[in-house]
Write an enzyme that holds these catalytic residues in place. Structure first.
Site, PDB file in Angstrom:
ATOM      1  CB  CYS A 103      27.383   7.123 -67.410  1.00 33.73           C
ATOM      2  SG  CYS A 103      27.810   5.877 -68.613  1.00 33.73           S
ATOM      3  N   GLY A 153      17.654  10.483 -76.066  1.00 31.60           N
ATOM      4  CA  GLY A 153      18.871   9.801 -76.480  1.00 31.60           C
ATOM      5  C   GLY A 153      18.618   8.792 -77.573  1.00 31.60           C
ATOM      6  CE  LYS A 177      21.883  11.959 -69.075  1.00 28.95           C
ATOM      7  NZ  LYS A 177      22.559  10.666 -68.927  1.00 28.95           N
ATOM      8  N   GLY A 184      14.568   9.751 -70.396  1.00 28.65           N
ATOM      9  CA  GLY A 184      14.332   8.308 -70.306  1.00 28.65           C
ATOM     10  C   GLY A 184      13.115   7.868 -71.095  1.00 28.65           C
ATOM     11  CG  ASP A 185      12.305   4.337 -71.471  1.00 26.08           C
ATOM     12  OD1 ASP A 185      13.479   4.208 -71.861  1.00 26.08           O
ATOM     13  OD2 ASP A 185      11.769   3.582 -70.652  1.00 26.08           O
ATOM     14  CD  GLN A 192      28.046  13.529 -69.456  1.00 27.76           C
ATOM     15  OE1 GLN A 192      28.439  12.534 -70.050  1.00 27.76           O
ATOM     16  NE2 GLN A 192      26.853  13.611 -68.915  1.00 27.76           N
TER      17      GLN A 192
HETATM   18  C1  LIG Z   1      25.168   4.392 -76.274  1.00 26.99           C
HETATM   19  C2  LIG Z   1      24.885   5.237 -75.065  1.00 26.99           C
HETATM   20  C3  LIG Z   1      25.895   5.988 -74.490  1.00 26.99           C
HETATM   21  C4  LIG Z   1      25.648   6.791 -73.381  1.00 26.99           C
HETATM   22  N1  LIG Z   1      26.655   7.577 -72.881  1.00 26.99           N
HETATM   23  C5  LIG Z   1      26.383   8.453 -71.866  1.00 26.99           C
HETATM   24  C6  LIG Z   1      27.358   9.391 -71.442  1.00 26.99           C
HETATM   25  O1  LIG Z   1      28.477   9.450 -71.947  1.00 26.99           O
HETATM   26  N2  LIG Z   1      27.025  10.223 -70.423  1.00 26.99           N
HETATM   27  C7  LIG Z   1      25.789  10.193 -69.828  1.00 26.99           C
HETATM   28  O2  LIG Z   1      25.534  10.984 -68.898  1.00 26.99           O
HETATM   29  N3  LIG Z   1      24.839   9.335 -70.230  1.00 26.99           N
HETATM   30  C8  LIG Z   1      25.099   8.480 -71.243  1.00 26.99           C
HETATM   31  N4  LIG Z   1      24.109   7.654 -71.716  1.00 26.99           N
HETATM   32  C9  LIG Z   1      22.744   7.746 -71.127  1.00 26.99           C
HETATM   33  C10 LIG Z   1      21.872   8.702 -71.956  1.00 26.99           C
HETATM   34  O3  LIG Z   1      22.344  10.031 -71.871  1.00 26.99           O
HETATM   35  C11 LIG Z   1      20.408   8.672 -71.443  1.00 26.99           C
HETATM   36  O4  LIG Z   1      20.385   9.081 -70.112  1.00 26.99           O
HETATM   37  C12 LIG Z   1      19.767   7.289 -71.565  1.00 26.99           C
HETATM   38  O5  LIG Z   1      20.047   6.685 -72.812  1.00 26.99           O
HETATM   39  C13 LIG Z   1      18.243   7.356 -71.376  1.00 26.99           C
HETATM   40  O6  LIG Z   1      17.638   8.179 -72.326  1.00 26.99           O
HETATM   41  P1  LIG Z   1      16.883   7.572 -73.645  1.00 26.99           P
HETATM   42  O7  LIG Z   1      15.866   6.594 -73.130  1.00 26.99           O
HETATM   43  O8  LIG Z   1      16.266   8.763 -74.298  1.00 26.99           O
HETATM   44  O9  LIG Z   1      17.914   6.892 -74.467  1.00 26.99           O
HETATM   45  C14 LIG Z   1      24.347   6.825 -72.807  1.00 26.99           C
HETATM   46  C15 LIG Z   1      23.332   6.065 -73.375  1.00 26.99           C
HETATM   47  C16 LIG Z   1      23.570   5.283 -74.503  1.00 26.99           C
HETATM   48  C17 LIG Z   1      22.428   4.507 -75.114  1.00 26.99           C
END
Ligand SMILES: Cc1cc2nc3c(=O)[nH]c(=O)nc-3n(C[C@H](O)[C@H](O)[C@H](O)COP(=O)(O)O)c2cc1C
Length: 344
Positions: free
Chosen positions: A100, A225, A140, A202-203, A70
């Site tokens: 992000c 994530g 993304k 997401g979630d 990425q």
């Molecule tokens: C600690 C952390 C770091 C993240 N860093 C990035 C990143 O570098 N690039 C990105 O596109 N999203 C990043 N995200 C967002 C995740 O890719 C994801 O979209 C978000 O956590 C929602 O998914 P989840 O509910 O499964 O955690 C980050 C999320 C977390 C929690």
């Protein structure tokens, strides 16, 4: 699953997480059932290419492919250069971060802030896709920049028109940060309007939720994530549930212990022991979260600064859980829903 020219084991993706999805974590998730793991974002600022952090983030040695890297930034030319740089160093897929909300990223109008400027999005995507004609480019995004401006469908169409090959969508707006619950209606709408694969994010924290999100959105795949932090076997669990309709039993404490130990060994080898011990702390906290006595354990473990002491404290913690008959199944605090903490 067929994905941007690659055959993947399944349609389950590890979400890119800065500070988390390093090579040891990606490799572990892939071994435990993830079809693809996107790297932590790599800056498009070429001044930083030589930095230890950026070099480490671009290190994929021994990682099972395909390798998806990425990149983040706001300048089309710099992003194009970053795409070329990473493609020359082993990236087989280039993923662009417009998802992000981190201040560090958004203040320079990158990450999800870019969704406010659709013309710039088009210029970025067009420039990057042209820069790496041999390498598929994916994107993304979030559902929009705030609830009054959910422009995911517009951005998705721009992306498809520019030759982006797949799209991951986190079901929150930028303004939502990580608050509230992710919604999947917007993702379903995007799926119905474009023909490139959409990955819903997401979630997603349990096999049942995975099945619900796939059914509700019609997405081609799922991206996970936070629920994989300290629980990388979630990919195996979801894979099994989606293909059989049955839940795998939670891994026994002994397997969690072994997985944690092997993961830490990889972290020490990758970062060196001094940095490795520090990086390891958050993973140890995630592996032990929800078990009886875990917060006292973390207090005692955090000051330890050499791998042997860290390892011994983990052995003691898990061995005691085994002796006292504690298991993930009878530990209600370890229920999947309680493990999804907001991002720091
Ligand atoms: C600690 C952390 C770091 C993240 N860093 C990035 C990143 O570098 N690039 C990105 O596109 N999203 C990043 N995200 C967002 C995740 O890719 C994801 O979209 C978000 O956590 C929602 O998914 P989840 O509910 O499964 O955690 C980050 C999320 C977390 C929690």
């Amino acid at each position: 699953m067929q994905y941007v020219g690659f055959t993947l084991r399944n349609n389950l993706f590890v979400a890119p997480m800065a500070g988390v999805t390093d090579r040891p974590f990606r490799t572990l998730c892939k071994h435990l059932g993830a079809g693809l793991a996107v790297s932590e974002m790599v800056t498009s600022n070429s001044l930083l290419y030589g930095s230890a952090k950026t070099r480490r983030r671009a290190d994929h040695a021994g990682e099972p492919g395909p390798i998806s890297v990425q990149i983040a930034g706001a300048d089309p030319t710099m992003l194009a250069e970053a795409a070329r740089y990473n493609a020359e160093r082993g990236a087989q897929i280039i993923d662009i971060n417009m998802g992000c909300p981190a201040k560090k990223i958004c203040n320079v109008m990158a990450g999800s802030a870019l969704m406010q400027d659709e013309a710039l999005v088009a210029r970025i995507l067009d420039t990057v896709v042209r820069a790496v004609p041999e390498t598929p480019v994916t994107l993304k995004i979030r559902t929009g920049w705030n609830r009054a401006n959910k422009n995911a469908v517009t951005i998705a169409r721009i992306a498809e028109g520019c030759g982006v090959r797949a799209l991951a969508i986190h079901g929150r707006t930028r303004a939502d940060q990580y608050m509230g619950e992710a919604e999947y209606d917007t993702i379903a709408e995007v799926v119905s309007r474009i023909s490139i694969p959409v990955i819903a994010n997401g979630d997603i924290h349990s096999p049942e939720k995975a099945r619900y999100v796939l059914g509700h959105t019609g997405a081609a795949g799922l991206m996970i994530g936070r629920a994989a932090q300290g629980r990388p076997w979630i990919f195996r669990e979801i894979e099994h549930f989606l293909s059989t309709g049955e839940r795998l039993p939670a891994p026994p404490v002994s397997e969690i212990h072994q997985t944690c130990r092997a993961h830490l060994a990889d972290i020490y080898a990758f970062y060196g022991t001094e940095t490795g011990v520090k990086i390891a702390r958050k993973h140890i906290a995630w592996y032990t979260r929800g078990f009886a006595g875990s917060s006292a354990f973390r207090h005692a473990m955090n000051p330890l600064d050499d791998p042997d002491a860290q390892g011994a404290s983990i052995d003691e913690f898990f061995n005691r859980l085994v002796e006292t008959g504690n298991s993930p199944d009878n530990c209600k605090n370890r229920a999947a829903e309680t493990l999804l903490e907001p991002a720091a």
